[in-house]
Design a protein around this motif. Structure first.
Motif, PDB file in Angstrom:
ATOM      1  N   ASP A  19       0.832  -1.206   0.000  1.00 37.46           N
ATOM      2  CA  ASP A  19       0.000   0.000   0.000  1.00 37.46           C
ATOM      3  C   ASP A  19       0.867   1.256   0.000  1.00 37.46           C
ATOM      4  O   ASP A  19       0.618   2.214  -0.743  1.00 37.46           O
ATOM      5  N   LEU A  20       1.904   1.260   0.834  1.00 34.22           N
ATOM      6  CA  LEU A  20       2.796   2.418   0.911  1.00 34.22           C
ATOM      7  C   LEU A  20       3.561   2.609  -0.390  1.00 34.22           C
ATOM      8  O   LEU A  20       3.705   3.731  -0.891  1.00 34.22           O
ATOM      9  N   TRP A  21       4.058   1.509  -0.937  1.00 32.22           N
ATOM     10  CA  TRP A  21       4.772   1.579  -2.221  1.00 32.22           C
ATOM     11  C   TRP A  21       3.858   2.158  -3.303  1.00 32.22           C
ATOM     12  O   TRP A  21       4.263   3.014  -4.088  1.00 32.22           O
ATOM     13  N   SER A  22       2.610   1.708  -3.339  1.00 33.17           N
ATOM     14  CA  SER A  22       1.686   2.170  -4.382  1.00 33.17           C
ATOM     15  C   SER A  22       1.340   3.639  -4.212  1.00 33.17           C
ATOM     16  O   SER A  22       1.156   4.366  -5.191  1.00 33.17           O
ATOM     17  N   ILE A  23       1.253   4.107  -2.961  1.00 27.39           N
ATOM     18  CA  ILE A  23       0.999   5.536  -2.730  1.00 27.39           C
ATOM     19  C   ILE A  23       2.174   6.349  -3.248  1.00 27.39           C
ATOM     20  O   ILE A  23       2.003   7.392  -3.890  1.00 27.39           O
ATOM     21  N   GLY A  24       3.393   5.862  -2.990  1.00 24.18           N
ATOM     22  CA  GLY A  24       4.572   6.548  -3.495  1.00 24.18           C
ATOM     23  C   GLY A  24       4.627   6.558  -5.007  1.00 24.18           C
ATOM     24  O   GLY A  24       4.852   7.602  -5.634  1.00 24.18           O
ATOM     25  N   VAL A  25       4.404   5.406  -5.615  1.00 22.32           N
ATOM     26  CA  VAL A  25       4.414   5.303  -7.077  1.00 22.32           C
ATOM     27  C   VAL A  25       3.316   6.163  -7.686  1.00 22.32           C
ATOM     28  O   VAL A  25       3.538   6.904  -8.646  1.00 22.32           O
ATOM     29  N   ALA A 155      -9.422   2.007   2.699  1.00 21.14           N
ATOM     30  CA  ALA A 155     -10.099   2.024   1.401  1.00 21.14           C
ATOM     31  C   ALA A 155      -9.302   2.831   0.389  1.00 21.14           C
ATOM     32  O   ALA A 155      -9.144   2.426  -0.772  1.00 21.14           O
ATOM     33  N   THR A 156      -8.770   3.976   0.828  1.00 16.98           N
ATOM     34  CA  THR A 156      -7.952   4.803  -0.059  1.00 16.98           C
ATOM     35  C   THR A 156      -6.736   4.031  -0.550  1.00 16.98           C
ATOM     36  O   THR A 156      -6.378   4.067  -1.727  1.00 16.98           O
ATOM     37  N   GLY A 157      -6.087   3.308   0.377  1.00 17.02           N
ATOM     38  CA  GLY A 157      -4.894   2.547   0.020  1.00 17.02           C
ATOM     39  C   GLY A 157      -5.173   1.467  -1.006  1.00 17.02           C
ATOM     40  O   GLY A 157      -4.390   1.262  -1.943  1.00 17.02           O
ATOM     41  N   LYS A 158      -6.296   0.759  -0.866  1.00 15.46           N
ATOM     42  CA  LYS A 158      -6.612  -0.323  -1.794  1.00 15.46           C
ATOM     43  C   LYS A 158      -6.934   0.216  -3.188  1.00 15.46           C
ATOM     44  O   LYS A 158      -6.499  -0.348  -4.200  1.00 15.46           O
ATOM     45  N   VAL A 159      -7.710   1.284  -3.257  1.00 13.27           N
ATOM     46  CA  VAL A 159      -8.019   1.901  -4.547  1.00 13.27           C
ATOM     47  C   VAL A 159      -6.734   2.385  -5.213  1.00 13.27           C
ATOM     48  O   VAL A 159      -6.503   2.180  -6.410  1.00 13.27           O
ATOM     49  N   ASN A 160      -5.885   3.004  -4.420  1.00 11.30           N
ATOM     50  CA  ASN A 160      -4.628   3.540  -4.943  1.00 11.30           C
ATOM     51  C   ASN A 160      -3.722   2.425  -5.466  1.00 11.30           C
ATOM     52  O   ASN A 160      -3.077   2.563  -6.509  1.00 11.30           O
ATOM     53  N   THR A 161      -3.660   1.306  -4.741  1.00  8.37           N
ATOM     54  CA  THR A 161      -2.828   0.173  -5.160  1.00  8.37           C
ATOM     55  C   THR A 161      -3.294  -0.366  -6.508  1.00  8.37           C
ATOM     56  O   THR A 161      -2.482  -0.632  -7.408  1.00  8.37           O
ATOM     57  N   PHE A 162      -4.591  -0.543  -6.663  1.00  7.19           N
ATOM     58  CA  PHE A 162      -5.154  -1.066  -7.912  1.00  7.19           C
ATOM     59  C   PHE A 162      -4.789  -0.171  -9.095  1.00  7.19           C
ATOM     60  O   PHE A 162      -4.298  -0.646 -10.125  1.00  7.19           O
ATOM     61  N   PHE A 163      -4.983   1.130  -8.946  1.00  4.16           N
ATOM     62  CA  PHE A 163      -4.690   2.059 -10.040  1.00  4.16           C
ATOM     63  C   PHE A 163      -3.183   2.170 -10.300  1.00  4.16           C
ATOM     64  O   PHE A 163      -2.750   2.325 -11.444  1.00  4.16           O
ATOM     65  N   SER A 164      -2.378   2.075  -9.236  1.00  4.44           N
ATOM     66  CA  SER A 164      -0.929   2.189  -9.410  1.00  4.44           C
ATOM     67  C   SER A 164      -0.378   1.031 -10.236  1.00  4.44           C
ATOM     68  O   SER A 164       0.502   1.218 -11.082  1.00  4.44           O
TER      69      SER A 164
END
Length: 465
Positions: A19-25, A155-164
């Motif tokens: 999740d953290l990696w995807s937020i960064g990416v 929820a924000t993290g999961k959505v962000n991971t999918f799109f990343s």
């Protein structure tokens, strides 16, 4: 002593490494490659990819300073906390003033960045639906993403991971297709450096916008699982992933399209891919751009709202922004306020789409890269004054305990700032003056300083779910 506003609810630890990696990416990709590639290629021409290399190296060197400090103090606010504890060893007032500068600079850079990225999103949306003006779409996107952040961090993290994941795969594929279509493309132009190295460095200053969100992950220190391990690892790995993507994409777009055409397009990547895969390619990249710019806005608003929250719970900013929703576990008022600022910045498009993006990007770059220089200095101060600390991540290449590459990165960050236009520089310096006045007129006598022990108690009290 914590205030009542802080105790209204607790932050929740819902973010693992992925999740953290995807937020960064997500924060990095949308901000750089989709938003600023047009203005950057206008400066660098076929040498665009070199500007990506330079900006990437400086950002990675600076990110290592952040990573070491995050492994020591994995708290909300990131650079706010790092500078507060680092410079307080010299003087308590200096520590608080620099912390306020970092919080304010970060808030300015990410609020402006969110506005610029929303305009970038609207530009690509307009590519698919020509009838919908970016002036209308950008504010709507800003409101929707602010609403998503209010739901909760998990929820924000999961959505962000999918799109990343979508955007990383799409960009790698697009870059490789573009490069293989014309492997020597950038070098086939008669004028490889149309504006000389000055143009490359000016492009680097713009492209630095794409690397500036390195701190987005770290501002979530108290919402991360196993933060002393996951924060540094996620931040550095996300940045390295994105820098590689940037370099090959910057090479690929110039290999497949004219630099002049790219600089004049509101959706330059769509134009580049359309030249290689007519019809379907442009639509695919536009969809990837929508997910990327969306996740970038998420990263911007996450970071700036947490920075505001971190200062507010010590009363450096109005205490109302320290309120945490009992059910959502997120700083609701800080998110709403940040969303309003981002929404307001999208309205700068009335001065012209390209002009608005250029102004917002340059002001954001100034704020963030000055702050990166400050954090590199903070690490040096910590190494000299706090030899008792045992970070779980340590900046490599040291001479007598001094991280020499961090010193180099400090000067490189300041050097990049010299290529920013006068108006954004004026905005940035004026903001520092305003923050200094704010410290002495408002924050200094109200500040309820949370020391390292108190911060650790607060961090451990946050729920994991």
């Amino acid at each position: 002593m914590q205030s009542s506003a802080v105790t209204s609810g607790k932050l929740k630890r819902g973010l693992g490494f992925v999740d953290l990696w995807s937020i960064g990416v997500g924060a990095l990709i949308g901000g750089g490659i989709f938003t600023v590639i047009g203005p950057a290629v206008a400066q660098a021409g076929p040498a665009l990819f070199i500007a990506f290399v330079i900006a990437g190296i400086v950002a990675i060197l600076s990110s290592l300073s952040y990573a070491e400090l995050a492994s020591i103090w994995p708290y909300q606010g990131a650079s706010y906390a790092y500078s507060k504890f680092a410079f307080s060893t010299i003087s308590p007032n200096l520590g608080k003033l620099v912390a306020l500068w970092c919080a304010g600079l970060y808030f300015l850079s990410f609020a402006f960045a969110a506005g610029a990225v929303n305009l970038g999103f609207a530009g690509y949306f307009n590519f698919i639906f020509p009838g919908l003006s970016p002036v209308i779409v950008a504010p709507i996107v800003s409101v929707i993403i602010t609403g998503l952040l209010l739901v909760g961090i998990k929820a924000t993290g999961k959505v962000n991971t999918f799109f990343s994941i979508i955007q990383v795969v799409a960009l790698f594929a697009i870059a490789l297709i573009a490069i293989f279509s014309n492997p020597m493309g950038p070098f086939e132009h008669a004028d490889f450096l149309p504006n000389g190295w000055t143009g490359v460095f000016a492009a680097t200053a713009l492209i630095a916008f794409g690397q500036m969100q390195v701190e987005a992950v770290l501002t979530l220190g108290e919402e991360a699982k196993n933060p002393r391990r996951n924060l540094p690892l996620a931040q550095v790995s996300a940045l390295v992933t994105v820098v590689i993507l940037y370099v090959i994409t910057g090479y690929g777009v110039v290999a497949s399209s004219s630099p002049v055409d790219l600089s004049e397009s509101s959706a330059p990547l769509s134009l580049a891919v359309d030249n290689v895969l007519p019809g379907i390619g442009a639509i695919l990249i536009a969809i990837a751009a929508l997910t990327a710019t969306g996740t970038s806005t998420i990263g911007c608003l996450l970071g700036s709202s947490r920075m505001l929250y971190a200062g507010a719970r010590e009363k450096a900013f109005p205490e109302i922004f320290a309120k945490v929703g009992a059910k959502s576990g997120v700083p609701t008022n800080a998110i709403i306020f940040t969303g309003i600022i981002a929404l307001a910045t999208t309205l700068t498009s009335i001065i012209g789409y390209a002009t608005a993006i250029g102004l917002l990007v340059s002001a954001a770059v100034f704020a963030n890269w000055l702050m990166m220089a400050i954090i590199n200095i903070a690490l040096v101060v910590v190494r000299v004054t706090r030899k008792d600390l045992k970070p779980t991540f340590r900046y490599p290449v040291n001479i007598k305990n001094i991280p020499v590459l961090a010193v180099f990165a400090t000067f490189a960050c300041l050097w990049i700032l010299t290529y920013i236009e006068p108006l954004p520089l004026l905005i940035g310096f004026s903001w520092i003056v305003i923050l200094t006045i704010w410290y002495f007129a408002y924050a200094k006598n109200r500040w309820e300083f949370l020391d390292e022990k108190e911060m650790e108690i607060i961090a451990k009290s946050n729920e994991e779910y």
